[in-house]
Design a protein around this motif. Structure first.
Motif, PDB file in Angstrom:
ATOM      1  N   ILE A 205       4.127   6.253   8.493  1.00  0.00           N
ATOM      2  CA  ILE A 205       3.262   7.309   7.947  1.00  0.00           C
ATOM      3  C   ILE A 205       3.540   8.088   8.197  1.00  0.00           C
ATOM      4  O   ILE A 205       4.178   9.299   7.391  1.00  0.00           O
ATOM      5  CB  ILE A 205       1.877   7.040   7.803  1.00  0.00           C
ATOM      6  N   TRP A 206       3.618   8.479   9.506  1.00  0.00           N
ATOM      7  CA  TRP A 206       4.378  10.320   9.977  1.00  0.00           C
ATOM      8  C   TRP A 206       6.100   9.903   9.401  1.00  0.00           C
ATOM      9  O   TRP A 206       5.884  10.868   8.868  1.00  0.00           O
ATOM     10  CB  TRP A 206       5.011   9.813  11.713  1.00  0.00           C
ATOM     11  N   ARG A 207       6.906   9.599   9.392  1.00  0.00           N
ATOM     12  CA  ARG A 207       8.293   9.806   9.576  1.00  0.00           C
ATOM     13  C   ARG A 207       8.267   9.547   7.456  1.00  0.00           C
ATOM     14  O   ARG A 207       8.909  10.358   7.425  1.00  0.00           O
ATOM     15  CB  ARG A 207       9.243   8.294  10.080  1.00  0.00           C
ATOM     16  N   LYS A 208       7.610   8.799   7.109  1.00  0.00           N
ATOM     17  CA  LYS A 208       7.969   8.569   5.551  1.00  0.00           C
ATOM     18  C   LYS A 208       6.883   9.846   4.993  1.00  0.00           C
ATOM     19  O   LYS A 208       8.236  10.627   4.203  1.00  0.00           O
ATOM     20  CB  LYS A 208       7.103   7.636   4.754  1.00  0.00           C
ATOM     21  N   LYS A 209       6.598  10.919   5.757  1.00  0.00           N
ATOM     22  CA  LYS A 209       5.773  12.076   5.563  1.00  0.00           C
ATOM     23  C   LYS A 209       6.729  12.668   5.559  1.00  0.00           C
ATOM     24  O   LYS A 209       6.852  14.274   4.709  1.00  0.00           O
ATOM     25  CB  LYS A 209       4.181  12.181   6.433  1.00  0.00           C
ATOM     26  N   VAL A 210       7.473  12.866   6.763  1.00  0.00           N
ATOM     27  CA  VAL A 210       8.483  13.952   7.220  1.00  0.00           C
ATOM     28  C   VAL A 210       9.538  14.178   6.130  1.00  0.00           C
ATOM     29  O   VAL A 210      10.233  14.343   5.694  1.00  0.00           O
ATOM     30  CB  VAL A 210       9.322  13.482   8.738  1.00  0.00           C
ATOM     31  N   ASN A 211      10.220  12.872   5.877  1.00  0.00           N
ATOM     32  CA  ASN A 211      11.096  12.045   4.701  1.00  0.00           C
ATOM     33  C   ASN A 211      10.649  13.759   3.997  1.00  0.00           C
ATOM     34  O   ASN A 211      11.469  13.761   3.179  1.00  0.00           O
ATOM     35  CB  ASN A 211      11.212  10.913   5.068  1.00  0.00           C
ATOM     36  N   GLN A 212       9.428  13.339   3.074  1.00  0.00           N
ATOM     37  CA  GLN A 212       8.960  13.208   1.861  1.00  0.00           C
ATOM     38  C   GLN A 212       8.614  14.622   1.635  1.00  0.00           C
ATOM     39  O   GLN A 212       9.214  15.548   0.564  1.00  0.00           O
ATOM     40  CB  GLN A 212       7.462  12.326   1.021  1.00  0.00           C
ATOM     41  N   ILE A 214      10.433  16.581   3.975  1.00  0.00           N
ATOM     42  CA  ILE A 214      11.923  17.584   3.393  1.00  0.00           C
ATOM     43  C   ILE A 214      12.342  17.906   1.752  1.00  0.00           C
ATOM     44  O   ILE A 214      12.537  18.591   1.439  1.00  0.00           O
ATOM     45  CB  ILE A 214      13.172  16.778   3.890  1.00  0.00           C
ATOM     46  N   ASP A 215      12.299  16.385   1.031  1.00  0.00           N
ATOM     47  CA  ASP A 215      12.616  16.827  -0.433  1.00  0.00           C
ATOM     48  C   ASP A 215      11.572  17.755  -1.890  1.00  0.00           C
ATOM     49  O   ASP A 215      12.389  18.431  -2.499  1.00  0.00           O
ATOM     50  CB  ASP A 215      12.546  15.413  -0.977  1.00  0.00           C
ATOM     51  N   LYS A 216      10.248  17.557  -0.351  1.00  0.00           N
ATOM     52  CA  LYS A 216       8.824  18.523  -1.809  1.00  0.00           C
ATOM     53  C   LYS A 216       9.034  19.714  -1.174  1.00  0.00           C
ATOM     54  O   LYS A 216       9.496  20.444  -2.100  1.00  0.00           O
ATOM     55  CB  LYS A 216       7.635  17.684  -1.125  1.00  0.00           C
ATOM     56  N   ASN A 217       9.535  19.925   0.065  1.00  0.00           N
ATOM     57  CA  ASN A 217       9.464  21.519   0.376  1.00  0.00           C
ATOM     58  C   ASN A 217      10.475  22.948   1.499  1.00  0.00           C
ATOM     59  O   ASN A 217      10.361  23.541   0.783  1.00  0.00           O
ATOM     60  CB  ASN A 217       7.677  21.590   1.632  1.00  0.00           C
ATOM     61  N   TYR A 218      11.103  21.812   1.729  1.00  0.00           N
ATOM     62  CA  TYR A 218      12.369  21.983   2.494  1.00  0.00           C
ATOM     63  C   TYR A 218      13.545  22.337   2.055  1.00  0.00           C
ATOM     64  O   TYR A 218      14.392  23.310   2.408  1.00  0.00           O
ATOM     65  CB  TYR A 218      12.450  21.741   3.628  1.00  0.00           C
TER      66      TYR A 218
END
Length: 305
Positions: A205-212, A214-218
């Motif tokens: 859950i954590w690493r998938k959210k981190v990955n999302q 990056i694409d969505k906000n970073y």
């Protein structure tokens, strides 16, 4: 205007004074003048030449693993750009935009307890950071305040202690361990990279959210960066070694405030391991300048792409 450094003697004197102030807190620097002439001056000249093309504020993304020397190098570049090229330079870190402790507490309850620990994408105030970077680039500049984060209290400092920018800068050095990071492929998220992921993120859950995140906000934040400089460490094991050294410096500066011991640092850098290794593998293709750092923590080579 040419790209020849002005006031070389003044640049050298201020550079050596700065290194001396840093040596009081860490290991001595070696080949100081050699490093100045071989690495710092050519890099500063390149930044200056790029600025001269349109004389618009340039955002330099300086990235590298924890303890790689980002803060030290940022300050050295600021000295040279100011004294040698008369450029107004501002430095701040992505770390200064960490969400407050209470904000991280909230997302740790809503998504994953791992988000309480600052560091990864998802733990920064990306809306605020994006606005600040945009404002720094505005033609009609208005004075702004940049937040300050105190790692020894793990929280943002009150507004009275924030950095004030009164005049439009020529150069902004935006440094941080994950500045410019790209997302990973879904298949790369499947296998845990360490015990933290294996035990505390077994559902991913954590690493998938981190990955999302990056694409969505970073991604849109990093599009505002004009030039990326990548400090490439020999391998992830040196991140632990040098982060330990960084903590000792923090301990000297924090006047009795809470800092981490060796075991806590070992656990803490597990949060950074996945993306640090990902950047070591892939970021050299994205960066306009790659500086390799040797095992003795010295600059080893510089390459412009």
């Amino acid at each position: 205007m040419n790209s020849k450094v002005q006031n070389y003697q003044k640049v050298q004197a201020k550079y050596l004074n700065f290194l001396k102030s840093q040596e009081a807190l860490a290991e001595p620097f070696r080949d100081k003048i050699g490093q100045l002439n071989k690495y710092y001056l050519p890099l500063s000249k390149k930044i200056y030449k790029d600025f001269l093309k349109d004389k618009k504020t340039k955002i330099i993304g300086l990235t590298g693993g924890q303890g790689s020397g980002k803060s030290t190098i940022s300050n050295i570049l600021k000295i040279i750009l100011k004294e040698g090229f008369n450029l107004k330079t501002v430095i701040f870190s992505i770390d200064d935009f960490y969400k407050t402790f209470n904000e991280r507490k909230k997302i740790s309850k809503e998504i994953s307890p791992l988000f309480l620990t600052r560091g990864v994408p998802g733990t920064h105030d990306t809306i605020f950071l994006y606005k600040i970077l945009k404002k720094l680039k505005y033609k009609n500049f208005n004075k702004i305040k940049i937040p300050k984060f105190d790692k020894s209290i793990d929280d943002r400092l009150p507004k009275a202690k924030w950095q004030r920018i009164k005049n439009k800068p020529d150069i902004v050095i935006f440094e941080g361990w994950c500045v410019g990071v790209t997302s990973q492929k879904k298949k790369d998220l499947m296998v845990p990279v360490n015990d933290l992921e294996r035990i505390k993120d077994y559902k991913r859950i954590w690493r998938k959210k981190v990955n999302q995140e990056i694409d969505k906000n970073y991604k849109k934040i990093f599009l505002l960066v004009d030039t990326f400089i990548f400090l490439k460490v020999p391998s992830f094991k040196y991140v632990y070694k040098w982060r330990l050294l960084q903590e000792k410096k923090l301990n000297v500066n924090s006047k009795g405030k809470k800092t981490m011991d060796e075991l806590q640092i070992k656990q803490f850098i597990m949060f950074y391991e996945r993306l640090t290794k990902h950047m070591l593998k892939s970021f050299s293709r994205k960066a306009q300048c790659i500086i390799k750092i040797d095992k003795k923590h010295r600059l080893k080579s510089i390459k412009f792409n």
